[in-house]
Design a protein around this motif. Structure first.
Motif, PDB file in Angstrom:
ATOM      1  N   TRP A 165      20.603  17.903 -36.285  1.00  0.00           N
ATOM      2  CA  TRP A 165      20.665  17.493 -34.882  1.00  0.00           C
ATOM      3  C   TRP A 165      21.497  16.240 -34.663  1.00  0.00           C
ATOM      4  O   TRP A 165      21.722  15.451 -35.578  1.00  0.00           O
ATOM      5  N   HIS A 166      21.912  16.138 -33.418  1.00  0.00           N
ATOM      6  CA  HIS A 166      22.451  14.903 -32.865  1.00  0.00           C
ATOM      7  C   HIS A 166      21.715  14.739 -31.544  1.00  0.00           C
ATOM      8  O   HIS A 166      21.768  15.608 -30.678  1.00  0.00           O
ATOM      9  N   VAL A 167      21.008  13.612 -31.374  1.00  0.00           N
ATOM     10  CA  VAL A 167      20.159  13.455 -30.199  1.00  0.00           C
ATOM     11  C   VAL A 167      20.935  13.129 -28.933  1.00  0.00           C
ATOM     12  O   VAL A 167      20.409  13.254 -27.823  1.00  0.00           O
ATOM     13  N   GLY A 168      22.191  12.648 -29.068  1.00  0.00           N
ATOM     14  CA  GLY A 168      22.942  12.275 -27.879  1.00  0.00           C
ATOM     15  C   GLY A 168      22.291  11.130 -27.128  1.00  0.00           C
ATOM     16  O   GLY A 168      22.024  10.067 -27.689  1.00  0.00           O
ATOM     17  N   ARG A 169      21.998  11.347 -25.852  1.00  0.00           N
ATOM     18  CA  ARG A 169      21.490  10.275 -24.999  1.00  0.00           C
ATOM     19  C   ARG A 169      20.016   9.944 -25.225  1.00  0.00           C
ATOM     20  O   ARG A 169      19.517   8.954 -24.679  1.00  0.00           O
ATOM     21  N   VAL A 170      19.320  10.761 -26.003  1.00  0.00           N
ATOM     22  CA  VAL A 170      17.896  10.524 -26.248  1.00  0.00           C
ATOM     23  C   VAL A 170      17.759   9.555 -27.424  1.00  0.00           C
ATOM     24  O   VAL A 170      17.356   9.908 -28.530  1.00  0.00           O
ATOM     25  N   SER A 171      18.146   8.318 -27.195  1.00  0.00           N
ATOM     26  CA  SER A 171      18.141   7.311 -28.249  1.00  0.00           C
ATOM     27  C   SER A 171      17.996   5.930 -27.622  1.00  0.00           C
ATOM     28  O   SER A 171      17.855   5.785 -26.401  1.00  0.00           O
ATOM     29  N   HIS A 172      18.044   4.924 -28.483  1.00  0.00           N
ATOM     30  CA  HIS A 172      17.846   3.540 -28.059  1.00  0.00           C
ATOM     31  C   HIS A 172      18.833   2.660 -28.810  1.00  0.00           C
ATOM     32  O   HIS A 172      19.163   2.944 -29.974  1.00  0.00           O
ATOM     33  N   VAL A 173      19.290   1.608 -28.174  1.00  0.00           N
ATOM     34  CA  VAL A 173      20.279   0.745 -28.814  1.00  0.00           C
ATOM     35  C   VAL A 173      19.771   0.177 -30.143  1.00  0.00           C
ATOM     36  O   VAL A 173      20.570  -0.077 -31.058  1.00  0.00           O
ATOM     37  N   ASP A 174      18.465   0.005 -30.280  1.00  0.00           N
ATOM     38  CA  ASP A 174      17.924  -0.530 -31.534  1.00  0.00           C
ATOM     39  C   ASP A 174      18.086   0.441 -32.701  1.00  0.00           C
ATOM     40  O   ASP A 174      17.943   0.042 -33.861  1.00  0.00           O
ATOM     41  N   LEU A 175      18.378   1.700 -32.404  1.00  0.00           N
ATOM     42  CA  LEU A 175      18.569   2.706 -33.456  1.00  0.00           C
ATOM     43  C   LEU A 175      20.043   3.001 -33.719  1.00  0.00           C
ATOM     44  O   LEU A 175      20.368   3.684 -34.686  1.00  0.00           O
ATOM     45  N   GLN A 176      20.909   2.503 -32.868  1.00  0.00           N
ATOM     46  CA  GLN A 176      22.329   2.829 -32.958  1.00  0.00           C
ATOM     47  C   GLN A 176      23.088   1.802 -33.795  1.00  0.00           C
ATOM     48  O   GLN A 176      22.790   0.608 -33.753  1.00  0.00           O
ATOM     49  N   PRO A 177      24.085   2.250 -34.582  1.00  0.00           N
ATOM     50  CA  PRO A 177      24.910   1.319 -35.352  1.00  0.00           C
ATOM     51  C   PRO A 177      25.530   0.256 -34.446  1.00  0.00           C
ATOM     52  O   PRO A 177      26.101   0.585 -33.395  1.00  0.00           O
ATOM     53  N   GLY A 178      25.352  -0.998 -34.807  1.00  0.00           N
ATOM     54  CA  GLY A 178      25.903  -2.076 -34.018  1.00  0.00           C
ATOM     55  C   GLY A 178      25.263  -2.246 -32.654  1.00  0.00           C
ATOM     56  O   GLY A 178      25.849  -2.867 -31.756  1.00  0.00           O
ATOM     57  N   ALA A 179      24.051  -1.684 -32.495  1.00  0.00           N
ATOM     58  CA  ALA A 179      23.341  -1.750 -31.205  1.00  0.00           C
ATOM     59  C   ALA A 179      24.177  -1.174 -30.064  1.00  0.00           C
ATOM     60  O   ALA A 179      24.093  -1.618 -28.906  1.00  0.00           O
ATOM     61  N   ALA A 180      24.983  -0.165 -30.378  1.00  0.00           N
ATOM     62  CA  ALA A 180      25.839   0.475 -29.377  1.00  0.00           C
ATOM     63  C   ALA A 180      25.008   1.347 -28.443  1.00  0.00           C
ATOM     64  O   ALA A 180      23.869   1.718 -28.745  1.00  0.00           O
ATOM     65  N   ALA A 181      25.592   1.684 -27.310  1.00  0.00           N
ATOM     66  CA  ALA A 181      24.937   2.601 -26.387  1.00  0.00           C
ATOM     67  C   ALA A 181      24.910   4.007 -26.999  1.00  0.00           C
ATOM     68  O   ALA A 181      25.851   4.417 -27.679  1.00  0.00           O
ATOM     69  N   PRO A 182      23.835   4.770 -26.786  1.00  0.00           N
ATOM     70  CA  PRO A 182      23.838   6.176 -27.201  1.00  0.00           C
ATOM     71  C   PRO A 182      24.954   6.934 -26.497  1.00  0.00           C
ATOM     72  O   PRO A 182      25.468   6.471 -25.458  1.00  0.00           O
ATOM     73  N   VAL A 183      25.313   8.083 -27.021  1.00  0.00           N
ATOM     74  CA  VAL A 183      26.403   8.866 -26.443  1.00  0.00           C
ATOM     75  C   VAL A 183      25.871  10.112 -25.756  1.00  0.00           C
ATOM     76  O   VAL A 183      24.787  10.605 -26.067  1.00  0.00           O
ATOM     77  N   ALA A 184      26.667  10.624 -24.818  1.00  0.00           N
ATOM     78  CA  ALA A 184      26.275  11.792 -24.032  1.00  0.00           C
ATOM     79  C   ALA A 184      27.536  12.436 -23.463  1.00  0.00           C
ATOM     80  O   ALA A 184      28.615  11.849 -23.519  1.00  0.00           O
TER      81      ALA A 184
END
Length: 364
Positions: free
Chosen positions: A102-121
């Motif tokens: 899977w790739h969750v896309g927008r169902v994520s949080h900046v604390d989980l993203q590399p470099g605290a980036a915005a999730p993608v969608a």
């Protein structure tokens, strides 16, 4: 046809499954350091290897693909090695196991993203849902829209994860195109507001899922590739104005690719089967390989659907959590244990590998 038919072997591509029961993918949030499956995971899946097929918890194809705390990946050597211990344990018990990618896309949080980036969608539309991070459920973060030139990289991430799954000893992979995650975000017009080749028409919105599937099929073979869809589930704030023609088209294309099975969530994921009107039989008719039915199934409903020729395999979810020997319990009509809801997500052995089997129950 009686329930006995459910317990007979079934041929799935190159595999001979012991029965028609499938353990559905179930997120448990117990991966170790580096998002590597641990020894408990090997025990957990091996305990449930009497299912005809096990499908793993959703497993991210890249660091960007993560949306929940402590979910495993399949993009580093350590993760591949961790999963190898799981597949070896399952195969030692005579079972078969697919990895859900899977790739969750927008169902994520900046604390989980590399470099605290915005999730993608597909489009910068925030999901009205929560995720599990820092040991609690919180609102997901505002996403950014993927650029057109980023999409080949997403496709390649799935391809590489599929190759890693084979290196880890899996019998195949399931592409997660359901439940409001990235591939479904592209499919459904309630989320996808793009005006390029990946938005607008039915064909355009299906493009990313089909490109991912074609790449995985080319990498590991159609006989090792399944796809999961959820045509009308509102999971994670997803919506589609007219799902029937959208999914008729998708299933026609997936069938032409020759994938080994189509995993269909009928109704709302983990909820009502009649959440919206939809003709699942139309998908069954269109898809020429194995149809795996999911959502709200019990022994009687599975038997009836099999007798009617409406499905080939049947996914059971939470009952496999609390009944590692679910197939045997169903076969002999034994009582079924209820899951401990407090231990579903995160933690250790409690509520994970400590549910007893029938022999242990009867000896107490």
């Amino acid at each position: 046809m009686t329930t006995e038919s459910l317990f007979k072997p079934y041929t799935l591509g190159p595999l001979t499954l012991a029965n028609r029961f499938v353990m559905a993918p179930l997120t448990r949030n117990r991966a170790g350091a580096g998002l590597v499956p641990n020894e408990l995971a090997a025990t957990y899946y091996a305990q449930r290897a009497s299912a005809g097929l096990l499908i793993t918890e959703a497993t991210q194809v890249s660091a960007q693909a993560q949306g929940y705390q402590d979910t495993p990946g399949l993009y580093t050597p350590a993760q591949v090695e961790g999963w190898r211990k799981v597949t070896d344990a399952v195969h030692a018990k005579g079972g078969h196991i697919f990895a859900q990618l899977w790739h969750v896309g927008r169902v994520s949080h900046v604390d989980l993203q590399p470099g605290a980036a915005a999730p993608v969608a597909p489009s910068a539309i925030r999901a009205g849902t929560k995720t599990f991070v820092n040991n609690s459920f919180v609102d997901v973060s505002e996403p950014r829209a993927l650029a057109l030139d980023e999409l080949p990289g997403i496709v390649n991430d799935f391809r590489l994860a599929a190759a890693n799954a084979m290196a880890a000893g899996f019998d195949g992979v399931e592409i997660h195109g359901a439940n409001g995650y990235l591939l479904e975000q592209f499919i459904k017009d309630g989320v996808n507001q793009r005006t390029d080749a990946y938005g607008g028409s039915i064909e355009n919105r299906a493009r990313l899922l089909l490109e991912v599937t074609a790449a995985v099929v080319k990498e590991i073979g159609a006989e090792r590739t399944g796809v999961r869809i959820s045509p009308v589930s509102p999971a994670n704030g997803i919506s589609c104005s007219d799902p029937q023609p959208q999914y008729n088209y998708i299933v026609d294309q997936l069938s032409a690719l020759g994938i080994v099975y189509l995993h269909v969530v009928e109704g709302a994921t983990g909820g009502p089967r009649d959440v919206a009107e939809f003709d699942y039989d139309a998908l069954r008719t269109r898809f020429k390989q194995t149809y795996l039915a999911n959502n709200g199934y019990d022994l009687d409903l599975a038997s009836a659907r099999l007798a009617e020729g409406k499905a080939d395999l049947f996914a059971f979810g939470r009952l496999f959590i609390s009944n590692p020997d679910l197939v045997e319990r169903l076969k002999v009509g034994a009582p079924l244990a209820a899951p401990n809801m407090a231990t579903l997500y995160g933690g250790g052995a409690e509520g994970y590998t400590d549910y007893p089997v029938l022999a242990a129950v009867s000896s107490n």
